[in-house]
Design a protein around this motif. Structure first.
Motif, PDB file in Angstrom:
ATOM      1  N   SER A 170      -9.639 -20.117 -10.063  1.00  0.00           N
ATOM      2  CA  SER A 170      -8.230 -20.113  -9.653  1.00  0.00           C
ATOM      3  C   SER A 170      -8.056 -19.938  -8.151  1.00  0.00           C
ATOM      4  CB  SER A 170      -7.479 -18.982 -10.369  1.00  0.00           C
ATOM      5  OG  SER A 170      -7.503 -19.161 -11.768  1.00  0.00           O
ATOM      6  N   ILE A 171      -8.958 -19.189  -7.522  1.00  0.00           N
ATOM      7  CA  ILE A 171      -8.811 -18.829  -6.123  1.00  0.00           C
ATOM      8  C   ILE A 171     -10.109 -19.099  -5.373  1.00  0.00           C
ATOM      9  CG2 ILE A 171      -8.406 -16.930  -4.486  1.00  0.00           C
ATOM     10  CD1 ILE A 171      -5.897 -17.675  -6.025  1.00  0.00           C
TER      11      ILE A 171
ATOM     12  N   THR B 224     -11.076 -10.663   3.719  1.00  0.00           N
ATOM     13  CA  THR B 224     -11.629 -11.390   2.576  1.00  0.00           C
ATOM     14  C   THR B 224     -12.063 -10.423   1.475  1.00  0.00           C
ATOM     15  OG1 THR B 224     -13.800 -11.490   3.660  1.00  0.00           O
ATOM     16  CG2 THR B 224     -12.367 -13.387   3.920  1.00  0.00           C
ATOM     17  N   SER B 225     -12.540  -9.239   1.856  1.00  0.00           N
ATOM     18  CA  SER B 225     -12.887  -8.223   0.868  1.00  0.00           C
ATOM     19  C   SER B 225     -11.648  -7.746   0.116  1.00  0.00           C
ATOM     20  CB  SER B 225     -13.571  -7.041   1.553  1.00  0.00           C
ATOM     21  OG  SER B 225     -13.851  -6.003   0.628  1.00  0.00           O
ATOM     22  N   ASP B 226     -10.532  -7.579   0.840  1.00  0.00           N
ATOM     23  CA  ASP B 226      -9.281  -7.172   0.194  1.00  0.00           C
ATOM     24  C   ASP B 226      -8.773  -8.255  -0.754  1.00  0.00           C
ATOM     25  OD1 ASP B 226      -9.263  -4.713   1.466  1.00  0.00           O
ATOM     26  OD2 ASP B 226      -8.025  -5.398   3.145  1.00  0.00           O
ATOM     27  N   ILE B 227      -8.925  -9.517  -0.370  1.00  0.00           N
ATOM     28  CA  ILE B 227      -8.529 -10.622  -1.252  1.00  0.00           C
ATOM     29  C   ILE B 227      -9.360 -10.595  -2.532  1.00  0.00           C
ATOM     30  CG2 ILE B 227      -8.415 -13.135  -1.497  1.00  0.00           C
ATOM     31  CD1 ILE B 227      -7.979 -13.248   1.577  1.00  0.00           C
ATOM     32  N   ARG B 228     -10.647 -10.368  -2.388  1.00  0.00           N
ATOM     33  CA  ARG B 228     -11.527 -10.276  -3.556  1.00  0.00           C
ATOM     34  C   ARG B 228     -11.082  -9.153  -4.493  1.00  0.00           C
ATOM     35  NH1 ARG B 228     -16.487  -7.704  -1.736  1.00  0.00           N
ATOM     36  NH2 ARG B 228     -15.194  -5.888  -2.185  1.00  0.00           N
ATOM     37  N   ASP B 229     -10.761  -7.979  -3.912  1.00  0.00           N
ATOM     38  CA  ASP B 229     -10.317  -6.850  -4.730  1.00  0.00           C
ATOM     39  C   ASP B 229      -9.048  -7.191  -5.506  1.00  0.00           C
ATOM     40  OD1 ASP B 229     -12.447  -5.403  -3.803  1.00  0.00           O
ATOM     41  OD2 ASP B 229     -11.283  -4.196  -2.377  1.00  0.00           O
ATOM     42  N   ILE B 230      -8.118  -7.884  -4.852  1.00  0.00           N
ATOM     43  CA  ILE B 230      -6.873  -8.272  -5.513  1.00  0.00           C
ATOM     44  C   ILE B 230      -7.164  -9.231  -6.666  1.00  0.00           C
ATOM     45  CG2 ILE B 230      -4.727  -9.592  -5.212  1.00  0.00           C
ATOM     46  CD1 ILE B 230      -4.632  -8.349  -2.337  1.00  0.00           C
ATOM     47  N   CYS B 231      -8.040 -10.194  -6.430  1.00  0.00           N
ATOM     48  CA  CYS B 231      -8.392 -11.143  -7.493  1.00  0.00           C
ATOM     49  C   CYS B 231      -8.991 -10.422  -8.701  1.00  0.00           C
ATOM     50  CB  CYS B 231      -9.388 -12.176  -6.976  1.00  0.00           C
ATOM     51  SG  CYS B 231      -8.680 -13.385  -5.825  1.00  0.00           S
ATOM     52  N   GLU B 232      -9.810  -9.427  -8.445  1.00  0.00           N
ATOM     53  CA  GLU B 232     -10.428  -8.694  -9.541  1.00  0.00           C
ATOM     54  C   GLU B 232      -9.392  -7.887 -10.321  1.00  0.00           C
ATOM     55  OE1 GLU B 232     -13.643  -6.492  -7.843  1.00  0.00           O
ATOM     56  OE2 GLU B 232     -14.910  -8.279  -7.586  1.00  0.00           O
TER      57      GLU B 232
ATOM     58  N   TYR C 187     -12.494 -16.303  -9.096  1.00  0.00           N
ATOM     59  CA  TYR C 187     -12.547 -16.683  -7.679  1.00  0.00           C
ATOM     60  C   TYR C 187     -13.987 -16.995  -7.273  1.00  0.00           C
ATOM     61  CZ  TYR C 187     -14.481 -12.039  -6.783  1.00  0.00           C
ATOM     62  OH  TYR C 187     -15.285 -10.923  -6.801  1.00  0.00           O
ATOM     63  N   ILE C 188     -14.112 -17.706  -6.168  1.00  0.00           N
ATOM     64  CA  ILE C 188     -15.414 -17.902  -5.525  1.00  0.00           C
ATOM     65  C   ILE C 188     -15.237 -17.798  -4.021  1.00  0.00           C
ATOM     66  CG2 ILE C 188     -16.481 -19.340  -7.302  1.00  0.00           C
ATOM     67  CD1 ILE C 188     -15.776 -21.790  -5.566  1.00  0.00           C
ATOM     68  N   HIS C 189     -16.288 -17.386  -3.325  1.00  0.00           N
ATOM     69  CA  HIS C 189     -16.342 -17.468  -1.867  1.00  0.00           C
ATOM     70  C   HIS C 189     -16.847 -18.859  -1.516  1.00  0.00           C
ATOM     71  CE1 HIS C 189     -15.587 -13.185  -1.033  1.00  0.00           C
ATOM     72  NE2 HIS C 189     -16.225 -12.976  -2.172  1.00  0.00           N
ATOM     73  N   MET C 190     -16.195 -19.528  -0.586  1.00  0.00           N
ATOM     74  CA  MET C 190     -16.543 -20.911  -0.287  1.00  0.00           C
ATOM     75  C   MET C 190     -16.176 -21.256   1.156  1.00  0.00           C
ATOM     76  SD  MET C 190     -13.383 -22.799  -2.316  1.00  0.00           S
ATOM     77  CE  MET C 190     -13.826 -24.435  -1.714  1.00  0.00           C
ATOM     78  N   PRO C 191     -16.931 -22.178   1.777  1.00  0.00           N
ATOM     79  CA  PRO C 191     -16.526 -22.658   3.100  1.00  0.00           C
ATOM     80  C   PRO C 191     -15.415 -23.691   2.968  1.00  0.00           C
ATOM     81  CG  PRO C 191     -18.511 -23.784   2.403  1.00  0.00           C
ATOM     82  CD  PRO C 191     -18.201 -22.769   1.335  1.00  0.00           C
ATOM     83  N   SER C 192     -14.682 -23.904   4.023  1.00  0.00           N
ATOM     84  CA  SER C 192     -13.676 -24.963   4.063  1.00  0.00           C
ATOM     85  C   SER C 192     -14.244 -26.166   4.805  1.00  0.00           C
ATOM     86  CB  SER C 192     -12.402 -24.485   4.765  1.00  0.00           C
ATOM     87  OG  SER C 192     -11.530 -25.576   4.984  1.00  0.00           O
ATOM     88  N   GLY C 193     -14.265 -27.303   4.127  1.00  0.00           N
ATOM     89  CA  GLY C 193     -14.729 -28.527   4.769  1.00  0.00           C
ATOM     90  C   GLY C 193     -13.672 -29.176   5.643  1.00  0.00           C
TER      91      GLY C 193
END
Length: 435
Positions: free
Chosen positions: A227-228, A359-367, A373-379
């Motif tokens: 989703s994220i 980005t750590s705070d975003i991860r916590d919110i997703c959890e 969610y996944i961590h990913m680069p933007s192309g």
């Protein structure tokens, strides 16, 4: 600047208050409303920097911000800010801290979609409206920005909005540029009512942090069922105009071996671009998206050809090596065919990592929200890569159906839009209202 500090109770992953009635936000309706500005017969949206559709959209957004309880303000570049003023809680100095800012851009490519950029702007406006309605004034000022330009679709210069805010570029760097109709940047900004002679303040602005919510514009989230996307870093880019010069001559009387055919030389160079990029391997990509030829007549050998070149990778050394190899090959082809070769670099942006704390705070919110969610680069390049060197910055992606973007078929389901919106609201609540 990567240190990021907000006065929040960071020991808990949950916000101090629940977020009521979030599902009632009219996110899709406002996106549809904004897409009417610049709507074209092909079902897409065309809003180019300082054109009529762009001007109407940006001023309509200013009115919408005011309706939503925000204080709208333009700067000389045409960036639009909607501010939700804080209660003046500083960091012990009695002074207001720099605002936490969210947003994106409203300009589009030609015949583009209605989600790219616009989603981040609309979500930001509605997020601040929601927070004010349910929690009142924040402790720390929150702001949404509708950046004037990111795409580089009208003039050969991208990220003008964020570059002008951060001081990376000024009008003196772009005023000479011309669009395809020969209109200079200086004339366009003046005709739109902006620029140094306007009544608006200078574009320079200080952010405490910048958070950009955006559609992925790729297939990864949808294909992997997430989703994220929490962006880890943004690719670097180089963009060029390559000019090949030859000699116009009669198509029927000039033997093939005697020709100085600029278009034929350019074609061979473009083939070399593809071959060098394939040899370099993923994730490097290189694109020629535009070519013009003079005199552009079917029975005349071309005297001049100009093509664009876009190179991207998450490592700067790979971009530089690819460009070096391409330029060597271009030079060889030009020498063999007795052609002139010139090139101009319009954009050079280094790969940029996003801020670890945000980005750590975003991860916590997703959890907490139980969002996959996944961590990913933007192309794709984004304004966030311009802001990150100036202030802590992060990006949140939501899925794009079939990965289609820069196209009228660009689409993200409302459910996915709302999931990204929930993450943004939670994050802004944490930074704006946390104790």
């Amino acid at each position: 600047m990567n240190d990021f500090e907000v006065h929040t109770s960071s020991g808990t992953k949950r916000p101090t208050h629940p977020l009521p009635q979030l599902e009632q936000v009219e996110l899709k309706g406002m996106l549809d409303w904004l897409s009417a500005y610049g709507a074209d017969a092909q079902g897409g949206v065309t809003r180019l920097l300082y054109d009529q559709a762009w001007c109407k959209a940006q001023h309509a957004l200013a009115e919408k911000m005011q309706e939503k309880g925000l204080a709208p303000e333009f700067d000389q570049s045409g960036n639009l800010y909607g501010t939700l003023h804080g209660r003046g809680m500083g960091s012990g100095t009695g002074m207001e801290e720099a605002p936490i800012v969210t947003g994106s851009h409203i300009d589009t490519v030609v015949h583009g979609g209605k989600y790219d950029g616009a989603y981040g702007v609309v979500a930001g406006v509605l997020a601040l409206e929601y927070l004010q309605k349910h929690f009142g004034a924040p402790k720390r000022t929150l702001e949404v920005v509708s950046l004037c330009e990111e795409e580089g679709s009208r003039f050969p210069f991208a990220y003008w909005g964020s570059r002008s805010i951060t001081g990376v570029s000024g009008l003196e760097d772009v005023q000479h540029l011309k669009d395809q109709e020969g209109i200079t940047f200086a004339q366009a900004i003046r005709d739109a009512g902006f620029g140094p002679n306007s009544s608006y303040r200078t574009a320079s602005h200080t952010y405490g942090a910048f958070i950009e919510l955006h559609i992925e514009q790729g297939q990864i989230l949808e294909r992997l069922g997430h989703s994220i996307g929490i962006v880890s870093d943004i690719v670097g880019q180089k963009r060029f105009s390559i000019t090949v010069s030859g000699e116009a001559n009669h198509a029927g009387t000039t033997p093939m071996s005697w020709r100085k055919d600029a278009l034929a030389g350019a074609a061979e160079m473009i083939t070399a671009v593809r071959n060098i990029a394939l040899e370099a391997g993923e994730p490097l990509v290189a694109t020629v998206g535009r070519i013009t030829a003079d005199p552009g007549v079917g029975n005349v050998v071309a005297s001049r050809a100009v093509f664009s070149l876009d190179i991207r990778h998450i490592r700067q050394e790979s971009i530089d090596r690819c460009w070096h190899n391409m330029l060597q090959e271009f030079s060889r082809i030009a020498a063999e065919q007795q052609l002139g070769l010139n090139w101009e670099e319009h954009l050079s942006v280094t790969p940029i990592p996003m801020n670890d704390q945000i980005t750590s705070d975003i991860r916590d919110i997703c959890e907490v929200e139980q969002l996959s969610y996944i961590h990913m680069p933007s192309g794709a390049g984004h304004d966030s890569q311009i802001f990150q060197p100036a202030c802590p910055t992060a990006m949140i992606f939501v899925p794009s159906h079939d990965g289609i973007s820069h196209n009228p078929l660009e689409y993200t389901a409302e459910e996915d839009l709302m999931k990204g919106f929930r993450v943004l609201v939670q994050l802004l609540y944490k930074y704006g209202y946390g104790s």
